[in-house]
Design a protein around this motif. Structure first.
Motif, mmCIF file in Angstrom:
data_model
loop_
_atom_site.group_PDB
_atom_site.id
_atom_site.type_symbol
_atom_site.label_atom_id
_atom_site.label_comp_id
_atom_site.label_asym_id
_atom_site.label_seq_id
_atom_site.Cartn_x
_atom_site.Cartn_y
_atom_site.Cartn_z
ATOM 1 N N GLN A 408 0.826 -1.212 0.000
ATOM 2 C CA GLN A 408 0.000 0.000 0.000
ATOM 3 C C GLN A 408 0.857 1.259 0.000
ATOM 4 O O GLN A 408 0.545 2.238 -0.686
ATOM 5 C CB GLN A 408 -0.936 -0.023 1.215
ATOM 6 N N LYS A 409 1.954 1.245 0.768
ATOM 7 C CA LYS A 409 2.866 2.392 0.776
ATOM 8 C C LYS A 409 3.513 2.581 -0.596
ATOM 9 O O LYS A 409 3.612 3.701 -1.109
ATOM 10 C CB LYS A 409 3.938 2.221 1.851
ATOM 11 N N ASP A 410 3.956 1.479 -1.191
ATOM 12 C CA ASP A 410 4.585 1.559 -2.510
ATOM 13 C C ASP A 410 3.592 2.039 -3.565
ATOM 14 O O ASP A 410 3.970 2.794 -4.484
ATOM 15 C CB ASP A 410 5.136 0.190 -2.910
ATOM 16 N N LEU A 411 2.328 1.639 -3.446
ATOM 17 C CA LEU A 411 1.308 2.068 -4.403
ATOM 18 C C LEU A 411 1.078 3.574 -4.314
ATOM 19 O O LEU A 411 1.013 4.264 -5.346
ATOM 20 C CB LEU A 411 0.007 1.307 -4.140
ATOM 21 N N SER A 412 0.964 4.092 -3.105
ATOM 22 C CA SER A 412 0.766 5.540 -2.936
ATOM 23 C C SER A 412 1.953 6.311 -3.493
ATOM 24 O O SER A 412 1.792 7.293 -4.229
ATOM 25 C CB SER A 412 0.572 5.873 -1.458
ATOM 26 N N LYS A 413 3.161 5.848 -3.179
ATOM 27 C CA LYS A 413 4.360 6.544 -3.658
ATOM 28 C C LYS A 413 4.468 6.476 -5.176
ATOM 29 O O LYS A 413 4.878 7.448 -5.831
ATOM 30 C CB LYS A 413 5.613 5.957 -3.022
ATOM 31 N N ALA A 414 4.093 5.353 -5.762
ATOM 32 C CA ALA A 414 4.138 5.229 -7.218
ATOM 33 C C ALA A 414 3.182 6.221 -7.878
ATOM 34 O O ALA A 414 3.502 6.810 -8.923
ATOM 35 C CB ALA A 414 3.790 3.803 -7.631
ATOM 36 N N ARG A 415 2.019 6.417 -7.273
ATOM 37 C CA ARG A 415 1.078 7.404 -7.816
ATOM 38 C C ARG A 415 1.654 8.814 -7.733
ATOM 39 O O ARG A 415 1.589 9.590 -8.689
ATOM 40 C CB ARG A 415 -0.247 7.321 -7.070
ATOM 41 N N TYR A 416 2.221 9.155 -6.578
ATOM 42 C CA TYR A 416 2.793 10.492 -6.426
ATOM 43 C C TYR A 416 3.942 10.712 -7.410
ATOM 44 O O TYR A 416 4.044 11.773 -8.035
ATOM 45 C CB TYR A 416 3.294 10.684 -4.991
ATOM 46 N N ASP A 417 4.801 9.715 -7.550
ATOM 47 C CA ASP A 417 5.951 9.850 -8.457
ATOM 48 C C ASP A 417 5.494 9.983 -9.904
ATOM 49 O O ASP A 417 6.091 10.745 -10.682
ATOM 50 C CB ASP A 417 6.880 8.645 -8.313
ATOM 51 N N THR A 418 4.448 9.270 -10.272
ATOM 52 C CA THR A 418 3.942 9.358 -11.642
ATOM 53 C C THR A 418 3.378 10.752 -11.921
ATOM 54 O O THR A 418 3.614 11.328 -12.995
ATOM 55 C CB THR A 418 2.846 8.296 -11.872
ATOM 56 N N ILE A 419 2.639 11.280 -10.972
ATOM 57 C CA ILE A 419 2.103 12.641 -11.138
ATOM 58 C C ILE A 419 3.238 13.651 -11.248
ATOM 59 O O ILE A 419 3.217 14.547 -12.105
ATOM 60 C CB ILE A 419 1.179 12.991 -9.961
ATOM 61 N N MET A 420 4.258 13.523 -10.409
ATOM 62 C CA MET A 420 5.382 14.458 -10.435
ATOM 63 C C MET A 420 6.153 14.346 -11.754
ATOM 64 O O MET A 420 6.594 15.357 -12.310
ATOM 65 C CB MET A 420 6.316 14.198 -9.257
ATOM 66 N N ASN A 421 6.316 13.142 -12.270
ATOM 67 C CA ASN A 421 6.996 12.988 -13.558
ATOM 68 C C ASN A 421 6.203 13.636 -14.678
ATOM 69 O O ASN A 421 6.783 14.174 -15.632
ATOM 70 C CB ASN A 421 7.236 11.506 -13.853
ATOM 71 N N GLY A 422 4.875 13.611 -14.565
ATOM 72 C CA GLY A 422 4.054 14.300 -15.551
ATOM 73 C C GLY A 422 4.274 15.807 -15.516
ATOM 74 O O GLY A 422 4.374 16.459 -16.567
ATOM 75 N N LEU A 423 4.376 16.365 -14.327
ATOM 76 C CA LEU A 423 4.648 17.803 -14.212
ATOM 77 C C LEU A 423 6.059 18.129 -14.697
ATOM 78 O O LEU A 423 6.282 19.143 -15.373
ATOM 79 C CB LEU A 423 4.470 18.251 -12.762
ATOM 80 N N ARG A 424 7.015 17.280 -14.345
ATOM 81 C CA ARG A 424 8.395 17.518 -14.796
ATOM 82 C C ARG A 424 8.520 17.400 -16.314
ATOM 83 O O ARG A 424 9.335 18.098 -16.935
ATOM 84 C CB ARG A 424 9.338 16.531 -14.115
ATOM 85 N N LEU A 425 7.729 16.515 -16.906
ATOM 86 C CA LEU A 425 7.740 16.381 -18.367
ATOM 87 C C LEU A 425 7.296 17.681 -19.034
ATOM 88 O O LEU A 425 7.919 18.150 -19.994
ATOM 89 C CB LEU A 425 6.831 15.231 -18.783
ATOM 90 N N LYS A 426 6.232 18.275 -18.525
ATOM 91 C CA LYS A 426 5.764 19.548 -19.081
ATOM 92 C C LYS A 426 6.755 20.666 -18.805
ATOM 93 O O LYS A 426 6.946 21.555 -19.643
ATOM 94 C CB LYS A 426 4.394 19.892 -18.498
#
Length: 446
Positions: A408-426
């Motif tokens: 569950q911890k890894d799932l939450s962190k994976a979601r946050y990291d994916t969102i942040m990578n989307g912002l960093r991509l832009k």
């Protein structure tokens, strides 16, 4: 009847307080607005932009007329000494003399190539200041989002650790009861005790980590952060559009603000070469002068007016090779600026590729962890049932609980990291704006 009534009232009060806290939770947009008002780095960049906007008026001033006025008012005594034929000196009475003068001068550059290049450089300097400020704006968006999700991740970690502590406490109590009645060995009790002691230590570490993450967010927004809106359960993340990496890389190589700043620096370096070469060029100015002088003394006075207009030119002949040296220096600096531009393009391209891969791999990881969460829940339920009927031991249940909470911890962190990578991509592509926080904010449970 009295105790159940009190329990109901306490439960209602707790629910009301929880709802109130949820209603008052700050979301990502609100935290970003606080950062806009209080972040020191952003305020510094805003002041730097205001200073950069003054470069154009300063550069233009060298091409505009220069007008100056000067004057004087003097007073003195005039004595005339005469030597006669006998060698005797005769001094005439002292005469008080007053002189008033003023002079008005206008100089209009007609040909000064160095000043023209300086004016063009001032436009580039203003553009550089604007690009740098835009870069800071993007950095603020990513810094706020990263700090926000770091706090949420730390909260998730603490919550999972505390849930594991509760489960471990229950398992420890069960092991002790079973040992007392003789259905389990002391080994089960020791294993449960060891697991409990470990999770207590992890809880202290999680509390400290959460305090550090909240402090980092406070550094940005200038005040202690309020309760933050958490991520909604079961959110669906969107893939980047376009879905191929080449358009993102192309945009990064042209529109990334680091690249744009480097491009302006190259143009400015070119202008600097022309400005230094102007040290070999002649200069031509229009000069206009108006002056007046009046002197009085001994009961008499006289004055004169002096008005003139014309051109003034100057041709440099030899300056000790200083101009040639400055030209060579500016050529070398232009070469440096070109290489800095290439470095900026490669860095922007790499950042875009990394962020694009991070988004796609993150989404795949999220899907895998969502499936793992379901499997972990099923495994825990099976182990708990097996423990009750005696086919599983205490350590099996503890491991299953640990696996579920870790997933569950890894799932939450994976979601946050994916969102942040989307912002960093832009951000790498130079297209990140404040409005990009709106769809991210919609993923929060406000």
């Amino acid at each position: 009847m009295r105790k159940p009534l009190i329990a109901v009232l306490m439960s209602s009060a707790f629910v009301s307080m929880t709802c109130s806290l949820q209603a008052q939770a700050a979301d990502l947009i609100q935290v970003y607005q606080q950062a806009l008002a209080n972040d020191a780095q952003y305020a510094s960049a805003r002041a730097a932009l205001s200073a950069g906007m003054e470069r154009v008026p300063q550069g233009l001033a060298g091409l505009l007329p220069q007008v100056s006025a000067s004057g004087s008012n003097t007073r003195g005594d005039n004595e005339q000494i005469i030597q006669n034929q006998g060698g005797n000196k005769i001094t005439s009475p002292s005469v008080n003399v007053r002189t008033n003068s003023y002079n008005l001068t206008l100089a209009q550059p007609l040909f000064r190539w160095d000043r023209w290049e300086t004016y063009q450089q001032s436009k580039l300097a203003q553009a550089i200041a604007e690009a740098q400020f835009a870069q800071v704006q993007q950095d603020l968006i990513t810094r706020v989002a990263q700090a926000y999700f770091d706090v949420l991740s730390a909260q998730d970690n603490l919550g999972a650790t505390q849930s594991q502590k509760v489960a471990t406490t229950e398992q420890l109590a069960s092991a002790k009861r079973n040992f007392e009645v003789g259905t389990q060995t002391i080994t089960d009790t020791h294993e449960a005790q060891a697991a409990y002691d470990l999770v207590v230590a992890q809880e202290f570490a999680a509390i400290n980590d959460l305090a550090n993450k909240r402090s980092a967010l406070q550094t940005i927004i200038g005040e202690a952060p309020a309760n933050l809106a958490a991520m909604r359960a079961g959110v669906v993340l969107s893939a980047p559009q376009p879905a191929t990496v080449e358009p993102w890389v192309s945009s990064a190589e042209e529109q990334n603000f680091g690249v744009v700043t480097a491009q302006f620096n190259v143009e400015s370096a070119k202008r600097d070469i022309g400005r230094n070469r102007a040290g070999h060029y002649p200069t031509l100015d229009l000069i206009a002068n108006a002056g007046h002088t009046y002197s009085s003394g001994g009961g008499t006075g006289s004055g004169n007016n002096n008005n003139a207009i014309g051109v003034q030119w100057s041709i440099p002949i030899f300056s000790g090779f200083a101009v040639t040296s400055k030209v060579r220096e500016s050529i070398a600096l232009e070469n440096k600026a070109r290489n800095d531009l290439e470095t900026a393009r490669r860095s922007a391209s790499q950042n875009a590729r990394q962020a694009f891969l991070g988004v796609n791999s993150g989404m795949a990881q999220v899907k895998a962890l969502e499936a793992a969460e379901v499997s972990s829940k099923s495994a825990l339920e099976s182990n708990q049932l097996g423990y009750q009927v005696g086919v599983r031991i205490n350590i099996d249940v503890l491991n299953a609980q640990k696996q579920l909470f870790s997933t569950q911890k890894d799932l939450s962190k994976a979601r946050y990291d994916t969102i942040m990578n989307g912002l960093r991509l832009k951000a790498a592509a130079g297209t990140l704006k404040e409005t990009d926080l709106v769809p991210v904010n919609a993923l929060l449970d406000r």
